[in-house]
Scaffold this motif. Structure first.
Motif, PDB file in Angstrom:
ATOM      1  N   LYS A  50       0.825  -1.212   0.000  1.00 16.13           N
ATOM      2  CA  LYS A  50       0.000   0.000   0.000  1.00 16.13           C
ATOM      3  C   LYS A  50       0.859   1.262   0.000  1.00 16.13           C
ATOM      4  O   LYS A  50       0.519   2.255  -0.613  1.00 16.13           O
ATOM      5  CB  LYS A  50      -0.903   0.033   1.233  1.00 16.13           C
ATOM      6  CG  LYS A  50      -2.016  -0.962   1.226  1.00 16.13           C
ATOM      7  CD  LYS A  50      -2.872  -0.763   2.464  1.00 16.13           C
ATOM      8  CE  LYS A  50      -3.226  -2.112   3.037  1.00 16.13           C
ATOM      9  NZ  LYS A  50      -3.744  -2.056   4.377  1.00 16.13           N
ATOM     10  N   GLU A  51       1.955   1.220   0.742  1.00 14.29           N
ATOM     11  CA  GLU A  51       2.775   2.404   0.966  1.00 14.29           C
ATOM     12  C   GLU A  51       3.782   2.684  -0.146  1.00 14.29           C
ATOM     13  O   GLU A  51       4.032   3.822  -0.482  1.00 14.29           O
ATOM     14  CB  GLU A  51       3.545   2.274   2.289  1.00 14.29           C
ATOM     15  CG  GLU A  51       2.688   2.343   3.516  1.00 14.29           C
ATOM     16  CD  GLU A  51       2.133   3.731   3.772  1.00 14.29           C
ATOM     17  OE1 GLU A  51       2.849   4.722   3.545  1.00 14.29           O
ATOM     18  OE2 GLU A  51       0.977   3.818   4.195  1.00 14.29           O
ATOM     19  N   GLY A  52       4.416   1.635  -0.671  1.00 13.30           N
ATOM     20  CA  GLY A  52       5.522   1.841  -1.591  1.00 13.30           C
ATOM     21  C   GLY A  52       6.737   2.332  -0.818  1.00 13.30           C
ATOM     22  O   GLY A  52       6.602   2.918   0.248  1.00 13.30           O
ATOM     23  N   PHE A  53       7.925   2.066  -1.331  1.00 18.20           N
ATOM     24  CA  PHE A  53       9.137   2.450  -0.620  1.00 18.20           C
ATOM     25  C   PHE A  53      10.330   2.294  -1.552  1.00 18.20           C
ATOM     26  O   PHE A  53      10.264   1.609  -2.557  1.00 18.20           O
ATOM     27  CB  PHE A  53       9.344   1.584   0.622  1.00 18.20           C
ATOM     28  CG  PHE A  53       9.587   0.136   0.278  1.00 18.20           C
ATOM     29  CD1 PHE A  53      10.868  -0.361   0.173  1.00 18.20           C
ATOM     30  CD2 PHE A  53       8.531  -0.699   0.009  1.00 18.20           C
ATOM     31  CE1 PHE A  53      11.095  -1.679  -0.184  1.00 18.20           C
ATOM     32  CE2 PHE A  53       8.743  -2.021  -0.341  1.00 18.20           C
ATOM     33  CZ  PHE A  53      10.030  -2.512  -0.441  1.00 18.20           C
ATOM     34  N   GLU A  54      11.408   2.960  -1.191  1.00 17.13           N
ATOM     35  CA  GLU A  54      12.666   2.836  -1.909  1.00 17.13           C
ATOM     36  C   GLU A  54      13.676   2.028  -1.096  1.00 17.13           C
ATOM     37  O   GLU A  54      14.361   1.169  -1.614  1.00 17.13           O
ATOM     38  CB  GLU A  54      13.222   4.219  -2.223  1.00 17.13           C
ATOM     39  CG  GLU A  54      14.445   4.190  -3.096  1.00 17.13           C
ATOM     40  CD  GLU A  54      14.863   5.585  -3.481  1.00 17.13           C
ATOM     41  OE1 GLU A  54      16.049   5.919  -3.277  1.00 17.13           O
ATOM     42  OE2 GLU A  54      14.013   6.341  -3.988  1.00 17.13           O
ATOM     43  N   LYS A  55      13.758   2.333   0.197  1.00 16.96           N
ATOM     44  CA  LYS A  55      14.703   1.651   1.096  1.00 16.96           C
ATOM     45  C   LYS A  55      13.993   1.290   2.397  1.00 16.96           C
ATOM     46  O   LYS A  55      13.069   1.982   2.827  1.00 16.96           O
ATOM     47  CB  LYS A  55      15.896   2.546   1.449  1.00 16.96           C
ATOM     48  CG  LYS A  55      16.732   2.980   0.274  1.00 16.96           C
ATOM     49  CD  LYS A  55      17.705   1.914  -0.127  1.00 16.96           C
ATOM     50  CE  LYS A  55      18.626   2.465  -1.226  1.00 16.96           C
ATOM     51  NZ  LYS A  55      19.472   1.455  -1.786  1.00 16.96           N
ATOM     52  N   ILE A  56      14.471   0.206   3.022  1.00 17.49           N
ATOM     53  CA  ILE A  56      14.001  -0.191   4.339  1.00 17.49           C
ATOM     54  C   ILE A  56      15.194  -0.184   5.279  1.00 17.49           C
ATOM     55  O   ILE A  56      16.165  -0.898   5.057  1.00 17.49           O
ATOM     56  CB  ILE A  56      13.369  -1.595   4.318  1.00 17.49           C
ATOM     57  CG1 ILE A  56      12.090  -1.586   3.494  1.00 17.49           C
ATOM     58  CG2 ILE A  56      13.093  -2.079   5.743  1.00 17.49           C
ATOM     59  CD1 ILE A  56      11.424  -2.942   3.381  1.00 17.49           C
ATOM     60  N   ALA A  57      15.106   0.644   6.312  1.00 19.42           N
ATOM     61  CA  ALA A  57      16.137   0.672   7.355  1.00 19.42           C
ATOM     62  C   ALA A  57      15.638  -0.208   8.493  1.00 19.42           C
ATOM     63  O   ALA A  57      14.612   0.082   9.097  1.00 19.42           O
ATOM     64  CB  ALA A  57      16.360   2.103   7.843  1.00 19.42           C
TER      65      ALA A  57
END
Length: 140
Positions: A50-57
């Motif tokens: 739902k959110e979408g993202f580029e990186k996960i920390a």
């Protein structure tokens, strides 16, 4: 603008924070059966889709002396499941030293005079916020 997700992984919860800039915001806490990381990954997938993202920390809980312990292996097992389910690729995952984030999160909530119940409900999200802000500050 890039979107980043911060994760604070526990044995029964995943605290989540998000950011589209310089500041991270606590978002939610996902709950799952103790040590059932597949269930946690499945619930996280719904959030990420739902959110979408580029990186996960993701918080990397080294021991205070810098050594790797049981909790680091727990995070690695979780990351492995995420990679196997194709939620993320290795380049999107950033491991962030989180040695004092839970304690800092508790101090922040105490300073805002939150009840013990509210502290318990929000500590994972606030820790995820601190993890994500550590990453954001490292790329400025």
């Amino acid at each position: 603008m890039a979107k980043y997700i911060g994760l604070d992984l526990g044995s029964k919860t995943i605290g989540i924070a998000t950011s589209e800039g310089y500041f991270a915001n606590p978002k939610e806490t996902i709950r799952f059966e103790e040590d059932n990381f597949k269930q946690g990954v499945d619930k996280l997938f719904l959030f990420l889709s739902k959110e979408g993202f580029e990186k996960i920390a993701i918080g990397y809980p080294k021991n205070m002396d810098g050594s790797m312990g049981h909790r680091v292996q727990m995070v690695e097992d979780f990351i492995k499941i995420m990679l196997e389910t194709n939620i993320v690729n290795e380049e999107q995952i950033i491991r962030i030293d989180e040695r004092l984030t839970t304690r800092m999160a508790k101090q922040i909530m105490v300073s805002f005079d939150l009840s013990r119940k509210k502290q318990k409900e929000n500590k994972d999200q606030v820790a995820a916020k601190l993890i994500l802000e550590t990453y954001i500050n490292s790329i400025k």
